[in-house]
Design an enzyme around this catalytic site. Structure first.
Site, mmCIF file in Angstrom:
data_model
loop_
_atom_site.group_PDB
_atom_site.id
_atom_site.type_symbol
_atom_site.label_atom_id
_atom_site.label_comp_id
_atom_site.label_asym_id
_atom_site.label_seq_id
_atom_site.Cartn_x
_atom_site.Cartn_y
_atom_site.Cartn_z
ATOM 1 N NE ARG A 244 -4.236 -1.497 0.169
ATOM 2 C CZ ARG A 244 -4.371 -2.589 -0.602
ATOM 3 N NH1 ARG A 244 -3.432 -2.896 -1.480
ATOM 4 N NH2 ARG A 244 -5.454 -3.334 -0.518
ATOM 5 C CD GLU A 273 -2.979 2.916 -5.497
ATOM 6 O OE1 GLU A 273 -4.023 2.357 -5.899
ATOM 7 O OE2 GLU A 273 -2.041 2.306 -4.991
ATOM 8 C CG HIS A 291 -2.965 -1.188 -6.801
ATOM 9 N ND1 HIS A 291 -3.421 -0.489 -5.705
ATOM 10 C CD2 HIS A 291 -2.864 -2.475 -6.380
ATOM 11 C CE1 HIS A 291 -3.601 -1.312 -4.676
ATOM 12 N NE2 HIS A 291 -3.264 -2.526 -5.064
HETATM 13 C C1 DGY Z 1 -5.586 -6.465 -2.644
HETATM 14 O O1 DGY Z 1 -6.237 -7.486 -2.846
HETATM 15 O O2 DGY Z 1 -5.648 -5.863 -1.574
HETATM 16 C C2 DGY Z 1 -4.703 -5.962 -3.750
HETATM 17 O O3 DGY Z 1 -4.023 -4.813 -3.410
HETATM 18 C C3 DGY Z 1 -5.495 -5.701 -5.033
HETATM 19 O O4 DGY Z 1 -5.762 -6.842 -5.691
#
Ligand code: DGY
Length: 328
Positions: A244, A273, A291
């Site tokens: 993240r 984002e 992402h």
């Molecule tokens: C999640 O699943 O949290 C990823 O960041 C996106 O697929």
């Protein structure tokens, strides 16, 4: 709602067609043929109408939204592994269960980390750009020199499912595996991965050549990599993040990269984002991807399956396999 009634499911984003078909067969599903994220008002309307909400990481399910939920909303079956976009405490206080989709995206995410671990030190994107812009005038002994990967030390921050999958791959590529985690792994797993535990993150950063961030985003990991921590890395160090964006202070990272305090970075996630720090966009020593670490068709379909299994278990009065516990 009795188990013979079809629960009303509201899905906030467009999912793969096969997932839509299955959701429509099993539930009274309101799907998104377009892919525009809901705004706050639309999210509030969704939680007021649904028995089950299926959001994704682009929906900020904050306290206001949870408090506005109607009496029928009893489950938030997140399409995704991370649930930092959901106020888990507010949901717990209102008796709303949260589930997620772990495991099915682990291998794809780990593959993507390895892609960046190879691409950043070998300057893959810069090299591609050079060829496309007509800059390739033949082999040269000194052109686009990168850093050798084999024999280097990788420090993994967060040794959960994805961290361990990264460690396995890194080990196969001849990297020394080091890790920092809340707790050390069991001795057999540590020895299988050939991994060395560091209780002190800063001490680990001073010795490794590359760092992969694989921990979840929590209040404790907010800006875990700020200017001070980035300064603990070696000047030839490379930072990879597919977890993240908020774990890194993006402005501090742009500054560290611009001033060669660290050598490079590979980022798949961003602090705000989909906005990306403008300083990063200018730099050749960072690879930026949108992402997509878990973005394979297979993983998206399996994530959809997990969502359906969790909803089905819940409706049938069974324990959901992927319950997300409230914060401690
Ligand atoms: C999640 O699943 O949290 C990823 O960041 C996106 O697929």
């Amino acid at each position: 709602m009795t188990s013979s009634q079809k629960p009303k499911i509201i899905v906030t984003r467009r999912l793969p067609d096969t997932v839509h078909e299955r959701l429509s067969d099993l539930f009274e599903a309101r799907l998104r043929p377009d892919d525009r994220p809901f705004n706050k008002q639309e999210l509030i309307e969704a939680v007021q109408q649904a028995d089950v909400l299926v959001p994704t990481l682009t929906d900020n399910i904050d306290k206001d939204i949870i408090e506005a939920a109607g009496p029928h909303l009893k489950l938030i079956a997140n399409f995704g592994a991370g649930t930092d976009h959901i106020d888990r405490k507010a949901a717990h206080d209102k008796g709303i269960l949260i589930t997620n989709t772990p495991d099915v995206l682990t291998q794809d995410a780990a593959d993507f980390v390895l892609a960046l671990i190879l691409a950043v030190p070998r300057r893959l994107v810069e090299a591609d750009k050079l060829v496309r812009t007509g800059g390739f005038s033949g082999w040269t002994p000194t052109g686009i020199l990168g850093q050798r990967v084999r024999g280097k030390k990788l420090g993994i921050v967060g040794m959960g499912r994805i961290g361990q999958a990264v460690a396995r791959r890194a080990h196969a590529f001849g990297l020394g595996v080091h890790y920092h985690n809340r707790r050390p792994l069991s001795a057999p797993i540590e020895s299988e991965l050939g991994a060395r535990y560091w209780d002190d993150l800063d001490a680990m950063l001073g010795t490794v050549d590359m760092v992969s961030i694989n921990c979840p985003y929590t209040p404790q990991t907010h800006h875990l990599f700020d200017a001070d921590r980035l300064a603990k890395m070696q000047s030839h160090g490379i930072l990879i993040n597919v977890s993240r964006g908020e774990i890194i202070d993006e402005a501090a990272l742009a500054e560290a990269l611009a001033n060669k305090k660290i050598a490079g970075a590979g980022l798949d996630v961003y602090e705000n984002e989909p906005k990306v720090n403008s300083g990063l966009l200018e730099l050749p020593n960072v690879i930026l991807t949108p992402h997509i670490a878990s973005a394979t068709l297979e993983s998206r379909i399996e994530m959809g399956e997990k969502v359906m299994i969790n909803i089905r278990a819940f409706v049938d009065g069974h324990r959901c396999p992927d319950r997300v516990l409230p914060p401690e």
